[in-house]
Scaffold this active site. Structure first.
Site, PDB file in Angstrom:
ATOM      1  N   ASN A   9       0.862  -1.193   0.000  1.00 39.53           N
ATOM      2  CA  ASN A   9       0.000   0.000   0.000  1.00 39.53           C
ATOM      3  C   ASN A   9       0.895   1.238   0.000  1.00 39.53           C
ATOM      4  O   ASN A   9       1.500   1.562   1.021  1.00 39.53           O
ATOM      5  CB  ASN A   9      -0.906  -0.038   1.248  1.00 39.53           C
ATOM      6  CG  ASN A   9      -1.780   1.196   1.342  1.00 39.53           C
ATOM      7  OD1 ASN A   9      -1.814   2.023   0.430  1.00 39.53           O
ATOM      8  ND2 ASN A   9      -2.490   1.336   2.451  1.00 39.53           N
ATOM      9  N   TRP A  10       0.958   1.883  -1.144  1.00 43.45           N
ATOM     10  CA  TRP A  10       1.849   3.038  -1.276  1.00 43.45           C
ATOM     11  C   TRP A  10       1.286   4.277  -0.582  1.00 43.45           C
ATOM     12  O   TRP A  10       1.980   5.280  -0.445  1.00 43.45           O
ATOM     13  CB  TRP A  10       2.088   3.342  -2.768  1.00 43.45           C
ATOM     14  CG  TRP A  10       2.869   2.291  -3.495  1.00 43.45           C
ATOM     15  CD1 TRP A  10       3.350   1.112  -2.979  1.00 43.45           C
ATOM     16  CD2 TRP A  10       3.292   2.324  -4.869  1.00 43.45           C
ATOM     17  NE1 TRP A  10       4.029   0.404  -3.943  1.00 43.45           N
ATOM     18  CE2 TRP A  10       4.014   1.125  -5.128  1.00 43.45           C
ATOM     19  CE3 TRP A  10       3.123   3.226  -5.916  1.00 43.45           C
ATOM     20  CZ2 TRP A  10       4.561   0.832  -6.372  1.00 43.45           C
ATOM     21  CZ3 TRP A  10       3.667   2.934  -7.159  1.00 43.45           C
ATOM     22  CH2 TRP A  10       4.384   1.754  -7.378  1.00 43.45           C
ATOM     23  N   LYS A  11       0.029   4.224  -0.196  1.00 45.88           N
ATOM     24  CA  LYS A  11      -0.629   5.376   0.452  1.00 45.88           C
ATOM     25  C   LYS A  11      -0.423   6.640  -0.396  1.00 45.88           C
ATOM     26  O   LYS A  11      -0.336   6.543  -1.614  1.00 45.88           O
ATOM     27  CB  LYS A  11      -0.132   5.537   1.893  1.00 45.88           C
ATOM     28  CG  LYS A  11      -0.290   4.244   2.693  1.00 45.88           C
ATOM     29  CD  LYS A  11      -0.096   4.405   4.169  1.00 45.88           C
ATOM     30  CE  LYS A  11      -0.289   3.049   4.853  1.00 45.88           C
ATOM     31  NZ  LYS A  11      -0.197   3.107   6.309  1.00 45.88           N
ATOM     32  N   HIS A  95      -9.728   1.239   4.918  1.00 44.79           N
ATOM     33  CA  HIS A  95      -8.428   1.341   5.600  1.00 44.79           C
ATOM     34  C   HIS A  95      -8.603   2.254   6.814  1.00 44.79           C
ATOM     35  O   HIS A  95      -9.381   3.208   6.772  1.00 44.79           O
ATOM     36  CB  HIS A  95      -7.380   1.917   4.637  1.00 44.79           C
ATOM     37  CG  HIS A  95      -5.991   1.825   5.205  1.00 44.79           C
ATOM     38  ND1 HIS A  95      -5.522   2.718   6.137  1.00 44.79           N
ATOM     39  CD2 HIS A  95      -4.996   0.927   5.000  1.00 44.79           C
ATOM     40  CE1 HIS A  95      -4.285   2.366   6.474  1.00 44.79           C
ATOM     41  NE2 HIS A  95      -3.947   1.284   5.792  1.00 44.79           N
ATOM     42  N   GLU A  97      -6.993   4.605   7.955  1.00 48.53           N
ATOM     43  CA  GLU A  97      -6.789   6.039   7.697  1.00 48.53           C
ATOM     44  C   GLU A  97      -8.034   6.643   7.064  1.00 48.53           C
ATOM     45  O   GLU A  97      -8.351   7.818   7.280  1.00 48.53           O
ATOM     46  CB  GLU A  97      -5.542   6.221   6.816  1.00 48.53           C
ATOM     47  CG  GLU A  97      -4.268   5.960   7.627  1.00 48.53           C
ATOM     48  CD  GLU A  97      -3.137   5.295   6.864  1.00 48.53           C
ATOM     49  OE1 GLU A  97      -3.116   5.365   5.617  1.00 48.53           O
ATOM     50  OE2 GLU A  97      -2.254   4.703   7.525  1.00 48.53           O
ATOM     51  N   GLU A 163      -5.463  -4.923  10.473  1.00 47.33           N
ATOM     52  CA  GLU A 163      -4.388  -3.957  10.689  1.00 47.33           C
ATOM     53  C   GLU A 163      -4.658  -3.187  11.977  1.00 47.33           C
ATOM     54  O   GLU A 163      -5.451  -2.247  11.982  1.00 47.33           O
ATOM     55  CB  GLU A 163      -4.331  -2.952   9.532  1.00 47.33           C
ATOM     56  CG  GLU A 163      -4.054  -3.562   8.179  1.00 47.33           C
ATOM     57  CD  GLU A 163      -3.494  -2.524   7.217  1.00 47.33           C
ATOM     58  OE1 GLU A 163      -2.353  -2.697   6.807  1.00 47.33           O
ATOM     59  OE2 GLU A 163      -4.185  -1.539   6.904  1.00 47.33           O
ATOM     60  N   GLY A 169       2.564   2.165  10.774  1.00 44.14           N
ATOM     61  CA  GLY A 169       3.528   3.254  10.639  1.00 44.14           C
ATOM     62  C   GLY A 169       4.246   3.602  11.929  1.00 44.14           C
ATOM     63  O   GLY A 169       4.939   4.614  12.012  1.00 44.14           O
ATOM     64  N   SER A 207       3.353  -2.372  10.220  1.00 42.87           N
ATOM     65  CA  SER A 207       4.805  -2.465  10.412  1.00 42.87           C
ATOM     66  C   SER A 207       5.403  -3.807   9.990  1.00 42.87           C
ATOM     67  O   SER A 207       6.324  -4.327  10.624  1.00 42.87           O
ATOM     68  CB  SER A 207       5.183  -2.142  11.869  1.00 42.87           C
ATOM     69  OG  SER A 207       4.832  -0.807  12.181  1.00 42.87           O
ATOM     70  N   GLY A 228       2.775  -1.289   4.251  1.00 46.92           N
ATOM     71  CA  GLY A 228       2.817   0.144   3.976  1.00 46.92           C
ATOM     72  C   GLY A 228       4.227   0.602   3.658  1.00 46.92           C
ATOM     73  O   GLY A 228       4.738   0.372   2.562  1.00 46.92           O
TER      74      GLY A 228
END
Ligand code: 13P
Length: 248
Positions: A9-11, A95, A97, A163, A169, A207, A228
């Site tokens: 996931n490149w976000k 997700h 976020e 997650e 992160g 992570s 991530g």
């Protein structure tokens, strides 16, 4: 598909050039250019990446999908049909976020899941608790409530990703015992509430790095990883995919 699934996931990272370079590095490597590896790229780069990935084995994923299905006056939205049109195999849904910053709730997420499935895109429903919910002991209730929308979906393929928000992160990875507990819980919940649930793959995210991927992927009921930060580095992502590739 058998074996573990790894999605990077490149976000909200990369630009046209860096996205192309990263994809080129993944394409040039047999450990990453294979069935069971995917990248979830920013929406604006999906079409170009789809062209670049043509002929290879890396699956393309979006990071979100609209809860609106039909074309129309929904400024800023990207529909499931558009994602299918550019060649996305997967779409991340819910997700943490998105739940946190965009207040996505179960009603919206159920619509997103249904839209993706109807368009032939496999949704990846992300679930997971916050640190506060983990520490209060409510985490299983939280995850159960997030999973509840799956009972509303009659059929269609999807993936679940666990997650824990406190591990995203932060470099703070969940312990193997914690991962085993929640993955068993998700699997059992699905077995009781969802038809065809023996085929549902449950990924772990939070992570995941080159150093811990093998142990996490070898944990019971872990069907793969959602990665991530480490997916932005071709070398690290390669090691994670390599660990996954060794396991059936
Ligand atoms: P990190 O691997 O950077 O912790 O992110 C996990 C994640 O949110 C993947 O969707």
């Amino acid at each position: 598909m058998s074996g573990k699934l790894v999605i990077g996931n490149w976000k909200m990272n990369t630009r046209g050039d860096s996205a192309r370079q990263l994809a080129a590095a993944l394409l040039a490597d047999g450990e990453t250019n294979r069935e069971g590896v995917g990248i979830a790229a920013p929406a604006v780069y999906l079409a170009a990446l789809a062209e670049q990935l043509k002929g290879g084995n890396i699956a393309l994923s979006s990071q979100d999908v609209s809860r609106f299905a039909a074309d129309g006056a929904f400024t800023g939205e990207v529909s499931a049909a558009m994602l299918a049109d550019v060649g996305c195999r997967y779409a991340l849904v819910g997700h943490s976020e998105r739940r946190q910053y965009f207040r996505e709730d179960n009603a919206a997420l159920l619509a997103k899941m249904r839209n993706a499935i109807a368009a032939g895109v496999v949704p990846v429903l992300c679930v997971g608790e916050t640190l506060e919910q983990r520490e209060s002991g409510a985490y299983l209730d939280v995850v159960r409530e997030q999973l509840a929308i799956l009972a509303e979906i009659a059929d269609g393929e999807y993936v679940v990703a666990y997650e824990p928000v406190w591990a995203i992160g932060t470099g703070k990875v969940a312990s193997l015992e914690q991962i085993a507990e929640i993955h068993a819980f998700i699997k059992n919940w699905c077995l009781q509430n969802v038809s065809g649930s023996d085929k549902i793959r449950v990924l772990y995210g939070g992570s995941v790095k080159a150093e811990n991927a093998e142990a996490i992927l070898a944990t019971e009921n872990v069907g793969g990883a959602l990665v991530g930060g480490a997916s932005l580095d071709a070398g690290s992502f390669r090691v994670i995919c390599q660990a996954a590739g060794k396991m059936i």
